[in-house]
Design an enzyme around this catalytic site. Structure first.
Site, PDB file in Angstrom:
ATOM      1  N   HIS A  22      31.962  38.031  41.392  1.00  0.00           N
ATOM      2  CA  HIS A  22      31.119  37.070  42.119  1.00  0.00           C
ATOM      3  C   HIS A  22      31.079  37.410  43.617  1.00  0.00           C
ATOM      4  CE1 HIS A  22      30.723  34.790  38.492  1.00  0.00           C
ATOM      5  NE2 HIS A  22      32.004  34.525  38.442  1.00  0.00           N
ATOM      6  N   ASP A  51      28.870  37.368  32.252  1.00  0.00           N
ATOM      7  CA  ASP A  51      29.752  36.234  32.503  1.00  0.00           C
ATOM      8  C   ASP A  51      29.640  35.124  31.448  1.00  0.00           C
ATOM      9  OD1 ASP A  51      31.555  34.577  33.724  1.00  0.00           O
ATOM     10  OD2 ASP A  51      30.425  34.245  35.548  1.00  0.00           O
TER      11      ASP A  51
HETATM   12 ZN    ZN Z   1      33.968  34.780  34.869  1.00  0.00          ZN
END
Ligand code: ZN
Length: 452
Positions: free
Chosen positions: A269, A320
């Site tokens: 991220h 994800d």
């Molecule tokens: Zn994750």
């Protein structure tokens, strides 16, 4: 040995004609443009491009896709989503995980990924279950990857506490409990199993989920081994605020200033990063994994893409939470998020070196993939596993275009997966998974949710 001949291939960041590719033991040994096809070469029916690594996946969350898209009351954000996601995390069994992951991995292959990095933290049995082997959940993922034919980098996650300053995990996090020694043993067992196309790395859940002592211990255990080390970091502004309150520093700042980062590290991220943090990551050699579909779905925020690109930080994408399962959509979102906020076009492009936004993002993701997955080489280069995608020039969005516009149209003009075949280790994979894969997924969904 076998030889493939592509009329056009994306080699060294540009389209090249009449490319002859040699495969031995599932790896490219030579890639030579400007060659006529020898009589025994297999002729590819369309332009060839590298496949990508999916650098961040939680396979079990595939069973939650489509089930968290309503706001019944109050405000919905990452934390309310996480509470609901735990309802799944706390009850999925190894058999159900295998079924869910096999469906997911077949979808990821169609989405143009041929290697997936599993950030694996569902270690232990749900209440009332017992495992024969404490890696039963990890083996379920490996078995699913084998069935789908995708490569797998399994990363057991260190997870020891529920937040900054907490003494341990909450009762509803018992399945995740793993200290550095546990995760390291798991990593070593996965490596030792020698499964085809399965490799291992290690991960830390986050700075809130692992203490400085856990991180120090993991680093000590890994030593100088060349393994990927992944960590969730700075996905949420609340996480940044908590880290500041607990340590006086922001999460990425903390990692960099502690001298922890090097080229093995992948910051997953890295959404909320200052200019100084980005420069520190660039100096360390670490990479970042952006998950644009999930970050949009969860309302995380937007990474400072122009600055990450400017500093040349290795960059990959991940699925994800699995709301998106193809890299075309991830790269498109990565650029479109910037366009919407900055009110500009072609933000990722660099007129001096690469005026195509699609090519700049795609090349970055190809270049970063090998290290993120612990494979070293990746893409259409000698020594890399012989993975690739054969484009379909008759696909929606690709018809009638000049060669030089093809990659731009793949990312910004096509519907779905504009390729006709996906190659892994020198073999074209079946486009559709066997019927049993979908049926097993349906059965797992019925057991988990009472649906269907
Ligand atoms: Zn994750």
């Amino acid at each position: 040995m076998k030889q493939l001949h592509a009329p056009l291939a994306w080699v060294e960041g540009r389209w090249q004609r009449d490319v002859l590719l040699t495969v031995e033991n599932g790896h490219w040994t030579a890639i030579v443009p400007g060659q006529l096809a020898p009589p025994d070469a297999e002729l590819l029916a369309g332009p060839l491009i590298p496949s990508l690594v999916n650098a961040h996946s939680h396979a079990f969350q595939r069973a939650f896709v489509g089930l968290a898209e309503r706001r019944e009351a109050g405000q919905d954000d990452f934390w309310s989503w996480r509470d609901r996601m735990y309802a799944l995390a706390l009850r999925i069994s190894p058999q159900q995980l295998r079924a869910v992951a096999a469906q997911l991995y077949a979808e990821l292959l169609r989405g143009g990924y041929t290697q997936v990095c599993e950030f694996h933290y569902l270690h232990h049995p749900a209440q009332g279950e017992a495992f024969d082997d404490d890696l039963d959940m990890a083996w379920a993922l490996a078995s699913a990857a084998e069935e789908a034919g995708i490569g797998l980098t399994l990363m057991p996650v260190v997870y020891t506490r529920s937040g900054f300053g907490a003494q341990g995990l909450r009762p509803d996090q018992h399945r995740f409990a793993a200290d550095a020694d546990w995760a390291w043993r798991a990593c070593q067992r996965i490596q030792a199993a020698g499964l085809p196309r399965v490799t291992a790395g290690v991960a830390l859940h986050s700075l809130r989920g692992a203490s400085p002592a856990d991180i120090a211990r993991l680093r000590q255990l890994v030593g100088s081994d060349d393994l990927p080390i992944h960590i969730h970091v700075a996905e949420q502004t609340a996480e940044v605020a908590d880290c500041l309150a607990a340590t006086g520093r922001r999460p990425i700042q903390w990692l960099a200033e502690e001298g922890l980062l090097d080229a093995r590290w992948q910051l997953v991220h890295a959404t909320h990063a200052t200019a100084a943090e980005i420069e520190a990551v660039a100096a360390s050699g670490a990479g970042i994994v952006i998950c644009p579909g999930t970050e949009a779905n969860l309302g995380d925020g937007l990474a400072d893409l122009p600055r990450w690109l400017h500093h040349g930080v290795p960059l990959t994408v991940g699925s994800d939470s699995q709301v998106t399962r193809g890299w075309v959509e991830e790269l498109r979102w990565l650029e479109y998020g910037q366009r919407l906020v900055l009110r500009q076009r072609n933000v990722a492009a660099d007129p001096g070196t690469q005026p195509s936004s699609a090519a700049r993002l795609f090349d970055a993701a190809v270049a970063g993939g090998g290290r993120a997955a612990g494979l070293g080489l990746w893409g259409l280069v000698p020594g890399a596993r012989a993975d690739a995608l054969v484009l379909n020039r008759e696909a929606d969005g690709l018809r009638g275009l000049p060669d030089e516009a093809l990659l731009d149209a793949v990312v910004f003009g096509s519907n779905g997966s504009p390729w006709q075949s996906v190659w892994v280790a020198g073999r074209a994979r079946p486009w559709r998974a066997p019927q049993r894969v979908g049926e097993a997924f349906d059965a797992a969904m019925r057991e988990l949710w009472g649906t269907g």
